[in-house]
Enzyme design. Structure first.
Site, PDB file in Angstrom:
ATOM      1  N   CYS A 113       0.824  -1.217   0.000  1.00  0.00           N
ATOM      2  CA  CYS A 113       0.000   0.000   0.000  1.00  0.00           C
ATOM      3  C   CYS A 113       0.859   1.268   0.000  1.00  0.00           C
ATOM      4  O   CYS A 113       0.350   2.360  -0.222  1.00  0.00           O
ATOM      5  CB  CYS A 113      -0.957  -0.007   1.183  1.00  0.00           C
ATOM      6  N   HIS A 261      -3.417   6.978   2.192  1.00  0.00           N
ATOM      7  CA  HIS A 261      -3.753   5.677   1.629  1.00  0.00           C
ATOM      8  C   HIS A 261      -5.165   5.287   2.082  1.00  0.00           C
ATOM      9  O   HIS A 261      -5.590   5.631   3.183  1.00  0.00           O
ATOM     10  CB  HIS A 261      -2.743   4.622   2.098  1.00  0.00           C
ATOM     11  N   ASN A 291      -9.988  -0.715  -0.928  1.00  0.00           N
ATOM     12  CA  ASN A 291      -8.538  -0.514  -0.870  1.00  0.00           C
ATOM     13  C   ASN A 291      -7.927  -1.040  -2.169  1.00  0.00           C
ATOM     14  O   ASN A 291      -7.879  -2.244  -2.405  1.00  0.00           O
ATOM     15  CB  ASN A 291      -7.979  -1.263   0.342  1.00  0.00           C
TER      16      ASN A 291
HETATM   17  N1  COA Z   1     -18.554  -9.280   7.939  1.00  0.00           N
HETATM   18  C1  COA Z   1     -19.095  -9.564   9.120  1.00  0.00           C
HETATM   19  N2  COA Z   1     -18.369  -9.878  10.202  1.00  0.00           N
HETATM   20  C2  COA Z   1     -17.033  -9.915  10.069  1.00  0.00           C
HETATM   21  C3  COA Z   1     -16.399  -9.639   8.852  1.00  0.00           C
HETATM   22  C4  COA Z   1     -17.215  -9.313   7.752  1.00  0.00           C
HETATM   23  N3  COA Z   1     -16.730  -9.016   6.533  1.00  0.00           N
HETATM   24  N4  COA Z   1     -15.075  -9.741   9.019  1.00  0.00           N
HETATM   25  C5  COA Z   1     -14.859 -10.080  10.292  1.00  0.00           C
HETATM   26  N5  COA Z   1     -16.051 -10.178  10.930  1.00  0.00           N
HETATM   27  C6  COA Z   1     -16.313 -10.528  12.327  1.00  0.00           C
HETATM   28  C7  COA Z   1     -15.131 -11.200  12.992  1.00  0.00           C
HETATM   29  O1  COA Z   1     -15.183 -12.582  12.711  1.00  0.00           O
HETATM   30  C8  COA Z   1     -15.386 -10.884  14.444  1.00  0.00           C
HETATM   31  O2  COA Z   1     -16.340 -11.773  14.927  1.00  0.00           O
HETATM   32  P1  COA Z   1     -16.259 -12.325  16.456  1.00  0.00           P
HETATM   33  O3  COA Z   1     -16.329 -11.099  17.301  1.00  0.00           O
HETATM   34  O4  COA Z   1     -17.441 -13.204  16.554  1.00  0.00           O
HETATM   35  O5  COA Z   1     -14.944 -13.030  16.546  1.00  0.00           O
HETATM   36  C9  COA Z   1     -16.045  -9.505  14.396  1.00  0.00           C
HETATM   37  O6  COA Z   1     -16.506  -9.335  13.055  1.00  0.00           O
HETATM   38  C10 COA Z   1     -15.133  -8.365  14.752  1.00  0.00           C
HETATM   39  O7  COA Z   1     -13.967  -8.495  14.074  1.00  0.00           O
HETATM   40  P2  COA Z   1     -12.757  -7.570  14.399  1.00  0.00           P
HETATM   41  O8  COA Z   1     -11.564  -8.097  13.698  1.00  0.00           O
HETATM   42  O9  COA Z   1     -12.706  -7.311  15.864  1.00  0.00           O
HETATM   43  O10 COA Z   1     -13.221  -6.195  13.714  1.00  0.00           O
HETATM   44  P3  COA Z   1     -12.442  -4.839  13.699  1.00  0.00           P
HETATM   45  O11 COA Z   1     -13.260  -3.815  14.328  1.00  0.00           O
HETATM   46  O12 COA Z   1     -11.021  -4.988  14.118  1.00  0.00           O
HETATM   47  O13 COA Z   1     -12.426  -4.504  12.129  1.00  0.00           O
HETATM   48  C11 COA Z   1     -11.048  -4.553  10.195  1.00  0.00           C
HETATM   49  C12 COA Z   1     -11.815  -5.363  11.217  1.00  0.00           C
HETATM   50  C13 COA Z   1     -10.374  -5.501   9.229  1.00  0.00           C
HETATM   51  C14 COA Z   1     -12.035  -3.704   9.419  1.00  0.00           C
HETATM   52  C15 COA Z   1     -10.022  -3.655  10.909  1.00  0.00           C
HETATM   53  O14 COA Z   1      -9.281  -4.396  11.810  1.00  0.00           O
HETATM   54  C16 COA Z   1      -9.101  -2.937   9.959  1.00  0.00           C
HETATM   55  O15 COA Z   1      -9.505  -2.092   9.191  1.00  0.00           O
HETATM   56  N6  COA Z   1      -7.796  -3.227  10.050  1.00  0.00           N
HETATM   57  C17 COA Z   1      -6.807  -2.603   9.186  1.00  0.00           C
HETATM   58  C18 COA Z   1      -7.044  -3.018   7.771  1.00  0.00           C
HETATM   59  C19 COA Z   1      -6.062  -2.462   6.852  1.00  0.00           C
HETATM   60  O16 COA Z   1      -5.696  -1.322   6.976  1.00  0.00           O
HETATM   61  N7  COA Z   1      -5.646  -3.261   5.871  1.00  0.00           N
HETATM   62  C20 COA Z   1      -4.803  -2.869   4.812  1.00  0.00           C
HETATM   63  C21 COA Z   1      -3.518  -2.331   5.256  1.00  0.00           C
HETATM   64  S1  COA Z   1      -2.825  -1.344   4.132  1.00  0.00           S
END
Ligand code: COA
Length: 334
Positions: A113, A261, A291
């Site tokens: 990224c 980004h 993204n």
């Molecule tokens: N739809 C529904 N539920 C989902 C899901 C989806 N697409 N993806 C994950 N979940 C669930 C998980 O399984 C988890 O369930 P559980 O509580 O029963 O275990 C719950 O949602 C919460 O997941 P969590 O990982 O705590 O969510 P979060 O608030 O951390 O958000 C991201 C997840 C990925 C959106 C977040 O962590 C993020 O944006 N991270 C950085 C991503 C990034 O920048 N990536 C590229 C880098 S350049």
């Protein structure tokens, strides 16, 4: 001594739009979950046989058209992608052929990224040194073919979109105020496995770099420790902006527009809040495109020009963070 100016920008998104509601039909997710956690409402995913260089060539032609040069004036291609058409050769070579550009050098870079920021810094050095006058810089990705589009991969697959951005960077004289003022690049390999695709690769323990076991375990799909990435992204993108400002002896108020980004709208909102940047100075596109990794910054700049938000003479700061971990920032007058 030369400086580098942005001489034209283009972008291309594949026609096929995939909404969150479309994803609800193929995996256990909801529109509301995706919007609340990420801000993403839809993304573009290629259909059929479109590859990374196919998207790039359309963006490149648009950037050339929006610039003061012709294709034949391009001295070099730098192609930033983590989803190249093939394992090798690099997509830059394929693009060179698609543009009919004879024997100019073509170089792929893989900085995830942060790829476009690394690419701008690299192009700037070639131009400042006087080695090349006009460089075509591409950020292009086809993520959709590699994503696990089942519930198993939902934490990642809802985030990523396909697309390409292109920029013509040209030499200008050292007194031209519209130029790249600085680039700052970083990496921290101890977090390499927090956001990666393990296979296929030569770092695997197996004798073969691809096997049924690898496929069954899903090691050829991206893995992400979302929470860790989230925390580091906010910290490093803030640092990137501060580093740029300090280096140029500028204040936050001096910057007209910020391109971050586009990984998660919450990350960008948090960065803006931490740095006290007014909302109207941050241009986000993640809602429409997801993204698109190395393509996000040129796509955003293109859309900002079209929307009349990015205007000639503006002082612009970019900051990006990605797998590696890598991060970087650039500051330029458009
Ligand atoms: N739809 C529904 N539920 C989902 C899901 C989806 N697409 N993806 C994950 N979940 C669930 C998980 O399984 C988890 O369930 P559980 O509580 O029963 O275990 C719950 O949602 C919460 O997941 P969590 O990982 O705590 O969510 P979060 O608030 O951390 O958000 C991201 C997840 C990925 C959106 C977040 O962590 C993020 O944006 N991270 C950085 C991503 C990034 O920048 N990536 C590229 C880098 S350049």
């Amino acid at each position: 001594m030369f400086r580098t100016k942005i001489n034209g920008i283009g972008r291309h998104l594949p026609d096929n739009i995939v909404t969150n509601y479309d994803l609800e039909k193929i995996m256990d997710t909801t529109h509301d979950w995706i919007v609340q956690r990420t801000g993403i409402e839809q993304r573009h995913w290629v259909k059929n046989r479109e590859g990374t260089s196919d998207l790039a060539v359309i963006a490149a032609k648009q950037a050339i058209e929006n610039s003061s040069i012709e294709a034949k004036d391009i001295d070099m291609i730098i192609f930033a992608t983590i989803t190249p058409d093939y394992f090798f050769p690099g997509s830059g070579c394929l693009l060179q052929e698609k543009l009919g550009l004879d024997t100019i050098p073509a170089m792929d870079i893989k900085q995830q990224c942060t790829g476009f920021v690394y690419g701008m810094a690299t192009a700037d050095q070639f131009i400042r040194s006087g080695m090349y006058k006009n460089i075509l810089l591409i950020g292009a990705e086809v993520h959709s073919k590699a994503l696990d589009k089942t519930t198993r991969g939902r934490d990642i697959s809802v985030l990523f979109g396909d697309g390409a951005g292109a920029m013509i960077l040209s030499a200008t004289n050292k007194d031209d105020p519209t130029c790249i003022l600085s680039s700052h690049l970083h990496s921290e390999g101890k977090f390499a496995k927090e956001l990666w695709t393990e296979a296929p690769g030569m770092g695997m323990d197996d004798e073969e770099f691809m096997s049924y076991d690898i496929l069954e375990q899903g090691k050829h799909r991206p893995y992400m420790n979302g929470k860790r990435v989230y925390v580091h992204a906010i910290k490093r993108m803030c640092e990137g902006i501060i580093e740029s400002l300090e280096f140029n002896k500028l204040k936050l108020e001096d910057i007209d527009l910020f391109f971050f980004h586009q990984a998660n709208l919450r990350i960008n909102t948090a960065v803006a809040e931490k740095l006290n940047i007014p909302e109207e100075k941050v241009f986000n596109t993640i809602q429409k495109y997801g993204n698109t990794t190395a393509a996000t910054i040129p796509i955003g700049m293109h859309d900002a020009i079209e929307a009349g938000v990015l205007k000639p003479g503006m002082l612009v700061a970019t900051s990006a963070f990605g797998s590696g971990f890598t991060w970087g920032s650039s500051l330029f007058r458009y």
